[in-house]
Design a protein around this motif. Structure first.
Motif, PDB file in Angstrom:
ATOM      1  N   LEU A 135      40.601  53.413  27.832  1.00 23.93           N
ATOM      2  CA  LEU A 135      41.068  52.997  29.147  1.00 23.93           C
ATOM      3  C   LEU A 135      40.542  51.621  29.551  1.00 23.93           C
ATOM      4  O   LEU A 135      41.218  50.871  30.255  1.00 23.93           O
ATOM      5  CB  LEU A 135      40.668  54.032  30.201  1.00 23.93           C
ATOM      6  CG  LEU A 135      41.326  55.417  30.080  1.00 23.93           C
ATOM      7  CD1 LEU A 135      40.834  56.326  31.194  1.00 23.93           C
ATOM      8  CD2 LEU A 135      42.845  55.312  30.108  1.00 23.93           C
ATOM      9  N   ALA A 136      39.332  51.273  29.120  1.00 21.94           N
ATOM     10  CA  ALA A 136      38.715  50.023  29.558  1.00 21.94           C
ATOM     11  C   ALA A 136      39.541  48.804  29.171  1.00 21.94           C
ATOM     12  O   ALA A 136      39.659  47.851  29.949  1.00 21.94           O
ATOM     13  CB  ALA A 136      37.304  49.903  28.986  1.00 21.94           C
ATOM     14  N   ARG A 137      40.138  48.836  27.994  1.00 23.31           N
ATOM     15  CA  ARG A 137      40.876  47.648  27.536  1.00 23.31           C
ATOM     16  C   ARG A 137      42.101  47.387  28.394  1.00 23.31           C
ATOM     17  O   ARG A 137      42.567  46.238  28.500  1.00 23.31           O
ATOM     18  CB  ARG A 137      41.264  47.789  26.075  1.00 23.31           C
ATOM     19  CG  ARG A 137      42.203  48.932  25.750  1.00 23.31           C
ATOM     20  CD  ARG A 137      42.459  49.024  24.248  1.00 23.31           C
ATOM     21  NE  ARG A 137      43.266  50.169  23.893  1.00 23.31           N
ATOM     22  CZ  ARG A 137      44.602  50.168  23.906  1.00 23.31           C
ATOM     23  NH1 ARG A 137      45.250  49.064  24.255  1.00 23.31           N
ATOM     24  NH2 ARG A 137      45.279  51.245  23.551  1.00 23.31           N
ATOM     25  N   HIS A 138      42.631  48.420  29.051  1.00 22.83           N
ATOM     26  CA  HIS A 138      43.786  48.212  29.912  1.00 22.83           C
ATOM     27  C   HIS A 138      43.403  47.455  31.177  1.00 22.83           C
ATOM     28  O   HIS A 138      44.241  46.773  31.772  1.00 22.83           O
ATOM     29  CB  HIS A 138      44.434  49.551  30.253  1.00 22.83           C
ATOM     30  CG  HIS A 138      44.889  50.329  29.048  1.00 22.83           C
ATOM     31  ND1 HIS A 138      45.822  49.834  28.176  1.00 22.83           N
ATOM     32  CD2 HIS A 138      44.501  51.538  28.565  1.00 22.83           C
ATOM     33  CE1 HIS A 138      46.023  50.721  27.201  1.00 22.83           C
ATOM     34  NE2 HIS A 138      45.234  51.750  27.422  1.00 22.83           N
ATOM     35  N   PHE A 142      43.748  42.239  32.804  1.00 23.71           N
ATOM     36  CA  PHE A 142      43.870  41.589  34.104  1.00 23.71           C
ATOM     37  C   PHE A 142      42.545  40.975  34.573  1.00 23.71           C
ATOM     38  O   PHE A 142      42.352  40.703  35.765  1.00 23.71           O
ATOM     39  CB  PHE A 142      44.395  42.587  35.137  1.00 23.71           C
ATOM     40  CG  PHE A 142      45.757  43.121  34.772  1.00 23.71           C
ATOM     41  CD1 PHE A 142      46.891  42.362  35.004  1.00 23.71           C
ATOM     42  CD2 PHE A 142      45.897  44.350  34.148  1.00 23.71           C
ATOM     43  CE1 PHE A 142      48.143  42.829  34.651  1.00 23.71           C
ATOM     44  CE2 PHE A 142      47.153  44.826  33.794  1.00 23.71           C
ATOM     45  CZ  PHE A 142      48.277  44.065  34.037  1.00 23.71           C
ATOM     46  N   GLY A 143      41.633  40.756  33.647  1.00 26.58           N
ATOM     47  CA  GLY A 143      40.397  40.074  33.977  1.00 26.58           C
ATOM     48  C   GLY A 143      39.361  40.929  34.665  1.00 26.58           C
ATOM     49  O   GLY A 143      38.368  40.416  35.191  1.00 26.58           O
ATOM     50  N   ALA A 144      39.561  42.239  34.690  1.00 23.47           N
ATOM     51  CA  ALA A 144      38.590  43.156  35.275  1.00 23.47           C
ATOM     52  C   ALA A 144      37.844  43.882  34.161  1.00 23.47           C
ATOM     53  O   ALA A 144      38.286  43.912  33.006  1.00 23.47           O
ATOM     54  CB  ALA A 144      39.278  44.169  36.192  1.00 23.47           C
ATOM     55  N   SER A 232      35.131  46.295  38.000  1.00 19.68           N
ATOM     56  CA  SER A 232      34.380  45.177  38.558  1.00 19.68           C
ATOM     57  C   SER A 232      35.052  43.868  38.175  1.00 19.68           C
ATOM     58  O   SER A 232      35.826  43.806  37.203  1.00 19.68           O
ATOM     59  CB  SER A 232      32.929  45.182  38.049  1.00 19.68           C
ATOM     60  OG  SER A 232      32.260  46.376  38.413  1.00 19.68           O
ATOM     61  N   THR A 233      34.716  42.795  38.918  1.00 20.63           N
ATOM     62  CA  THR A 233      35.292  41.484  38.663  1.00 20.63           C
ATOM     63  C   THR A 233      34.199  40.424  38.624  1.00 20.63           C
ATOM     64  O   THR A 233      33.082  40.639  39.107  1.00 20.63           O
ATOM     65  CB  THR A 233      36.314  41.111  39.751  1.00 20.63           C
ATOM     66  OG1 THR A 233      35.695  41.208  41.046  1.00 20.63           O
ATOM     67  CG2 THR A 233      37.516  42.037  39.707  1.00 20.63           C
ATOM     68  N   VAL A 234      34.543  39.264  38.075  1.00 20.69           N
ATOM     69  CA  VAL A 234      33.584  38.167  37.958  1.00 20.69           C
ATOM     70  C   VAL A 234      33.205  37.634  39.331  1.00 20.69           C
ATOM     71  O   VAL A 234      32.032  37.407  39.637  1.00 20.69           O
ATOM     72  CB  VAL A 234      34.168  37.031  37.090  1.00 20.69           C
ATOM     73  CG1 VAL A 234      33.241  35.818  37.092  1.00 20.69           C
ATOM     74  CG2 VAL A 234      34.395  37.518  35.664  1.00 20.69           C
ATOM     75  N   SER A 235      34.210  37.415  40.182  1.00 18.34           N
ATOM     76  CA  SER A 235      33.960  36.914  41.533  1.00 18.34           C
ATOM     77  C   SER A 235      34.591  37.874  42.540  1.00 18.34           C
ATOM     78  O   SER A 235      35.065  38.954  42.164  1.00 18.34           O
ATOM     79  CB  SER A 235      34.492  35.486  41.687  1.00 18.34           C
ATOM     80  OG  SER A 235      35.852  35.413  41.289  1.00 18.34           O
ATOM     81  N   ASP A 236      34.614  37.479  43.791  1.00 15.28           N
ATOM     82  CA  ASP A 236      35.050  38.402  44.848  1.00 15.28           C
ATOM     83  C   ASP A 236      35.993  37.668  45.791  1.00 15.28           C
ATOM     84  O   ASP A 236      35.730  37.518  46.979  1.00 15.28           O
ATOM     85  CB  ASP A 236      33.827  38.934  45.598  1.00 15.28           C
ATOM     86  CG  ASP A 236      34.105  40.213  46.368  1.00 15.28           C
ATOM     87  OD1 ASP A 236      35.098  40.888  46.062  1.00 15.28           O
ATOM     88  OD2 ASP A 236      33.312  40.536  47.289  1.00 15.28           O
ATOM     89  N   THR A 237      37.117  37.217  45.242  1.00 17.72           N
ATOM     90  CA  THR A 237      38.094  36.436  45.977  1.00 17.72           C
ATOM     91  C   THR A 237      39.432  37.173  45.981  1.00 17.72           C
ATOM     92  O   THR A 237      39.619  38.135  45.220  1.00 17.72           O
ATOM     93  CB  THR A 237      38.279  35.054  45.336  1.00 17.72           C
ATOM     94  OG1 THR A 237      38.833  35.236  44.015  1.00 17.72           O
ATOM     95  CG2 THR A 237      36.940  34.317  45.218  1.00 17.72           C
ATOM     96  N   GLN A 246      45.933  45.404  39.882  1.00 16.99           N
ATOM     97  CA  GLN A 246      46.766  45.585  38.692  1.00 16.99           C
ATOM     98  C   GLN A 246      46.020  46.377  37.622  1.00 16.99           C
ATOM     99  O   GLN A 246      46.587  47.256  36.960  1.00 16.99           O
ATOM    100  CB  GLN A 246      47.192  44.231  38.142  1.00 16.99           C
ATOM    101  CG  GLN A 246      48.090  43.438  39.080  1.00 16.99           C
ATOM    102  CD  GLN A 246      48.680  42.212  38.398  1.00 16.99           C
ATOM    103  OE1 GLN A 246      49.660  42.312  37.657  1.00 16.99           O
ATOM    104  NE2 GLN A 246      48.081  41.050  38.633  1.00 16.99           N
ATOM    105  N   ALA A 247      44.732  46.062  37.452  1.00 12.20           N
ATOM    106  CA  ALA A 247      43.924  46.795  36.472  1.00 12.20           C
ATOM    107  C   ALA A 247      43.821  48.268  36.845  1.00 12.20           C
ATOM    108  O   ALA A 247      43.893  49.149  35.975  1.00 12.20           O
ATOM    109  CB  ALA A 247      42.538  46.165  36.384  1.00 12.20           C
ATOM    110  N   MET A 248      43.638  48.540  38.141  1.00  9.60           N
ATOM    111  CA  MET A 248      43.557  49.929  38.604  1.00  9.60           C
ATOM    112  C   MET A 248      44.844  50.679  38.285  1.00  9.60           C
ATOM    113  O   MET A 248      44.819  51.799  37.755  1.00  9.60           O
ATOM    114  CB  MET A 248      43.296  49.963  40.105  1.00  9.60           C
ATOM    115  CG  MET A 248      43.280  51.361  40.698  1.00  9.60           C
ATOM    116  SD  MET A 248      43.064  51.365  42.491  1.00  9.60           S
ATOM    117  CE  MET A 248      44.677  50.774  43.027  1.00  9.60           C
TER     118      MET A 248
END
Length: 339
Positions: A135-138, A142-144, A232-237, A246-248
């Motif tokens: 699941l993680a690769r999906h 989208f960068g998450a 999680s994401t790299v930044s919070d914008t 999209q990742a969710m």
């Protein structure tokens, strides 16, 4: 080759099957001269719970991914430009289209999951060993980042849930806002009480949000064996929020295709004190990104029982029902078609 308006309108209809915070459905679409615009509808905001609009944009991101899946199913490739105009921050994406001779994305096989997916707030059985690995690769597309939180940190997550609850427990504005999206019967938006646990149903999930009383009979002290996946994401914008939505969606649909039950959770990341604990748990579980956004409960739907146990330990025979889908706004409310 361009897609016709009927095909795009039908794709938008399926896109609106996406999950959204409290089923507020905060999306507005406009089809004009072969381009489809996606905007966040601020009139459907929840300002007490989500003052920055983070959860609204995450919800719109989920709808954008649902749109991708539907178009791929129809052999149409979406060309997506996100946040194309700095002067219009609520314009999240502009989508154009080109035809395909055949499906080029694994998402094309997910179309059947759009209708089957549900946010299930009941306790789950544990997912089968190894079922979460893929699941993680999906999410990474989208960068998450998606990571399974280690069960050994359950006490820390329970503390995070307590802090989040304490933040809201004495705030009537929060409860009034939450109650305004709870429906006594299924309607076009909001969460029906039939999808929420009743006042006597308390299952042992540190991640569960407290809701006004619903109608689901679960029982007292029922163990929840769901796995917890954190995105999680790299930044919070805003672009991170759109992408993690999209990742969710991708993760939820792939889990559904694998016959796993799911429920997205955002309340542990909407209060900074609890979000900091979630960040710590993620780091201890191996996560390197510093902005936790969405937690997802994943597991197997538990076989129905015809009995629940109350707080006093007494068994009550009941007729259990599975929660159905939540309502959706009519297409004409969310899509404008102009020449």
């Amino acid at each position: 080759m361009s897609a016709d308006s009927e095909t795009i309108s039908n794709a938008v209809r399926w896109a609106c099957a996406a999950p959204s915070v409290h089923n507020v459905q905060p999306w507005a679409w406009r089809l004009r001269r072969g381009e489809l615009e996606l905007r966040v509808d601020r009139l459907r905001s929840i300002p007490v719970e989500d003052p920055a609009g983070r959860q609204l944009i995450i919800s719109c991101g989920a709808a954008l991914h649902h749109l991708r899946v539907t178009l791929e199913h129809n052999l149409i490739e979406p060309i997506v430009a996100t946040f194309p105009d700095r002067g219009q921050p609520d314009l999240l994406a502009v989508i154009t289209f080109r035809g395909r001779a055949r499906a080029m994305s694994a998402d094309a096989g997910l179309f059947a999951s759009l209708e089957r997916r549900r946010s299930d707030r009941r306790p789950f059985d544990a997912p089968p060993a190894g079922s979460l690995v893929g699941l993680a690769r999906h999410a990474s597309v989208f960068g998450a980042s998606a990571i399974s939180l280690s069960p050994q940190f359950g006490d820390m997550l329970a503390r995070a849930a307590t802090l989040a609850a304490e933040e809201h427990q004495s705030d009537p504005a929060y409860w009034n806002e939450l109650e305004s999206w709870i429906r006594s019967a299924p309607t076009a938006d909001g969460v029906p009480r039939s999808a929420l646990p009743d006042a006597l149903s308390i299952h042992e999930s540190a991640s569960a949000r407290a809701f006004p009383s619903g109608q689901l009979r679960i029982g007292h002290g029922v163990r929840d064996d769901a796995a917890l996946i954190l995105l999680s994401t790299v930044s919070d914008t805003p672009i991170d929020w759109l992408n993690v939505g999209q990742a969710m969606s991708s993760l939820l649909l792939h889990a559904t295709a694998s016959h796993l039950a799911t429920c997205p959770l955002t309340h542990l990341t909407e209060v900074e004190s609890s979000r900091e604990i979630v960040r710590d748990v993620a780091s201890r579980s191996g996560e390197t990104l510093q902005n936790p956004q969405v937690m997802i409960r994943v597991g197997l739907e538990r076989e129905p029982s015809d009995a629940v146990i109350d707080a006093a330990g007494s068994e009550t025979r009941i007729e259990e029902h599975r929660p159905g889908g939540t309502g959706r706004r009519p297409l004409e409310e969310v899509l404008t078609v102009s020449s």
